[in-house]
Design a protein around this motif. Structure first.
Motif, PDB file in Angstrom:
ATOM      1  N   LEU A 213      17.164  34.554  51.845  1.00 13.25           N
ATOM      2  CA  LEU A 213      17.898  35.797  51.378  1.00 13.25           C
ATOM      3  C   LEU A 213      17.233  36.504  50.423  1.00 13.25           C
ATOM      4  O   LEU A 213      17.146  37.884  50.200  1.00 13.25           O
ATOM      5  CB  LEU A 213      19.253  35.318  51.005  1.00 13.25           C
ATOM      6  N   ASP A 214      16.943  35.691  49.186  1.00 11.92           N
ATOM      7  CA  ASP A 214      16.086  36.174  47.965  1.00 11.92           C
ATOM      8  C   ASP A 214      14.726  37.092  48.580  1.00 11.92           C
ATOM      9  O   ASP A 214      14.501  38.044  48.215  1.00 11.92           O
ATOM     10  CB  ASP A 214      15.838  34.975  47.350  1.00 11.92           C
TER      11      ASP A 214
ATOM     12  N   LEU B 239      27.195  33.296  54.287  1.00 18.82           N
ATOM     13  CA  LEU B 239      26.555  32.086  53.709  1.00 18.82           C
ATOM     14  C   LEU B 239      27.649  31.487  52.612  1.00 18.82           C
ATOM     15  O   LEU B 239      27.651  30.341  52.421  1.00 18.82           O
ATOM     16  CB  LEU B 239      25.197  32.540  53.043  1.00 18.82           C
ATOM     17  N   ALA B 240      28.227  32.412  51.924  1.00 25.65           N
ATOM     18  CA  ALA B 240      29.411  31.902  50.872  1.00 25.65           C
ATOM     19  C   ALA B 240      30.542  31.428  51.591  1.00 25.65           C
ATOM     20  O   ALA B 240      31.624  31.111  51.227  1.00 25.65           O
ATOM     21  CB  ALA B 240      29.861  32.940  50.136  1.00 25.65           C
ATOM     22  N   GLY B 241      30.635  31.222  53.030  1.00 24.60           N
ATOM     23  CA  GLY B 241      31.721  30.552  53.813  1.00 24.60           C
ATOM     24  C   GLY B 241      32.768  31.542  53.853  1.00 24.60           C
ATOM     25  O   GLY B 241      33.967  30.602  53.893  1.00 24.60           O
TER      26      GLY B 241
ATOM     27  N   ALA C   4      21.009  34.750  41.730  1.00 21.00           N
ATOM     28  CA  ALA C   4      21.689  33.751  40.889  1.00 21.00           C
ATOM     29  C   ALA C   4      23.222  33.911  41.244  1.00 21.00           C
ATOM     30  O   ALA C   4      23.788  32.844  41.404  1.00 21.00           O
ATOM     31  CB  ALA C   4      21.353  33.857  39.505  1.00 21.00           C
ATOM     32  N   ALA C   5      23.620  35.059  41.074  1.00 18.84           N
ATOM     33  CA  ALA C   5      25.234  35.208  41.447  1.00 18.84           C
ATOM     34  C   ALA C   5      25.681  34.832  42.814  1.00 18.84           C
ATOM     35  O   ALA C   5      26.581  34.223  43.181  1.00 18.84           O
ATOM     36  CB  ALA C   5      25.739  36.608  40.997  1.00 18.84           C
ATOM     37  N   VAL C   6      24.680  35.404  43.774  1.00 19.78           N
ATOM     38  CA  VAL C   6      25.022  34.757  45.153  1.00 19.78           C
ATOM     39  C   VAL C   6      24.938  33.430  45.159  1.00 19.78           C
ATOM     40  O   VAL C   6      25.679  32.662  45.915  1.00 19.78           O
ATOM     41  CB  VAL C   6      23.996  35.472  46.010  1.00 19.78           C
ATOM     42  N   ALA C   7      23.983  32.674  44.563  1.00 20.59           N
ATOM     43  CA  ALA C   7      23.723  31.271  44.989  1.00 20.59           C
ATOM     44  C   ALA C   7      25.051  30.493  44.208  1.00 20.59           C
ATOM     45  O   ALA C   7      25.585  29.753  44.872  1.00 20.59           O
ATOM     46  CB  ALA C   7      22.511  30.809  44.092  1.00 20.59           C
ATOM     47  N   ARG C   8      25.523  31.284  43.179  1.00 22.39           N
ATOM     48  CA  ARG C   8      26.726  30.315  42.353  1.00 22.39           C
ATOM     49  C   ARG C   8      27.882  30.779  43.414  1.00 22.39           C
ATOM     50  O   ARG C   8      28.627  29.683  43.612  1.00 22.39           O
ATOM     51  CB  ARG C   8      27.087  30.952  41.059  1.00 22.39           C
ATOM     52  N   LEU C   9      27.952  31.813  43.881  1.00 18.95           N
ATOM     53  CA  LEU C   9      29.345  31.934  44.733  1.00 18.95           C
ATOM     54  C   LEU C   9      29.293  31.283  46.237  1.00 18.95           C
ATOM     55  O   LEU C   9      30.007  30.778  46.655  1.00 18.95           O
ATOM     56  CB  LEU C   9      29.103  33.562  44.987  1.00 18.95           C
TER      57      LEU C   9
END
Lengths: 86, 86, 86, 86
Positions: free
Chosen positions: A52-53, A83-85, D78-83
């Motif tokens: 994604l990045d 991806l965030a489910g 970074a925000a996407v990864a946390r969410l």
């Protein structure tokens, strides 16, 4: 994350999945198998975030620079939601 | 979920992870790779839930029936918390 | 987690949700709002795991001890699957 | 998602959290409370995705158009990864 490092990660994940099969064959304790399975989930999710990045840094950015980012942003946010489910 | 059906699932998941590597080799579109990766995540999580289910139905239940379920329940809830991504 | 401590947690979560509304009113930076929202998600999930833990320690355990745990285990695993975002 | 509709959502979520407190006061069945709590989790995650969506459509897009998207993309991912609960 470049193509080579992504492939390395996926090969490691493939090995981990085979490791899970081995643990089941050897009748390992359920909770230990689950701990290992959680590691595979985390590694796979990290690979997804890496893809994604890379997608945002190249594909989405270029579309925006060329003045037609709307469709790419729409598509991106749908992928983030999955991806965030959500 | 018995041992055989769990092994079948994990073999399928292993094949899906190889499929992801193929998609990257063939420079498939990022979002399509991510969609496929999400399927693998879902399949792996379902396998984890299957293992957990089996663990509760046998191991945890027997410990409770024998009057010493405390440690098993403690361990179970820690595993549930990890799988729920706490 | 007893009833009182669960209520305390939920009251704190309610306060956090009001805090989010305040941040939006004051036009705080999106990423800071998201960071705060992630804390609320984590607190809410922890409360859910606490409820589940209590349910297993009492309700599920007692059903098993009385020899009729099947339905409770079925119901429990469905709840775990939902919380794990299956 | 505009500011008004986001506030509406958060007010509804606040009401749902109060609803959970009421269910506990009234000693409702754990699994029913959990089902309700899962709805709140889903609503909160959807609000987070809405905030993120808005952020990408405005803030990130404008930074890229002005030729300095790097820091914003870093912060976004970074925000996407946390969410995504990485």
């Amino acid at each position: 994350m470049d193509k080579k490092s992504l492939q390395d990660r996926l090969r490691r994940i493939e090995g981990q999945v085979r490791g899970l099969q081995r643990m089941i064959d050897e009748d390992k304790y359920c909770i230990d198998i689950l701990t290992q399975l959680n590691s595979v989930l985390a590694a796979l999710k990290a690979a997804g975030l890496g893809i994604l990045d890379d997608h945002v840094r190249h594909c989405v950015r270029e579309s925006i620079e060329e003045g037609n980012g709307d469709a790419k942003i729409e598509e991106l946010m749908a992928a983030v939601a999955r991806l965030a489910g959500k």
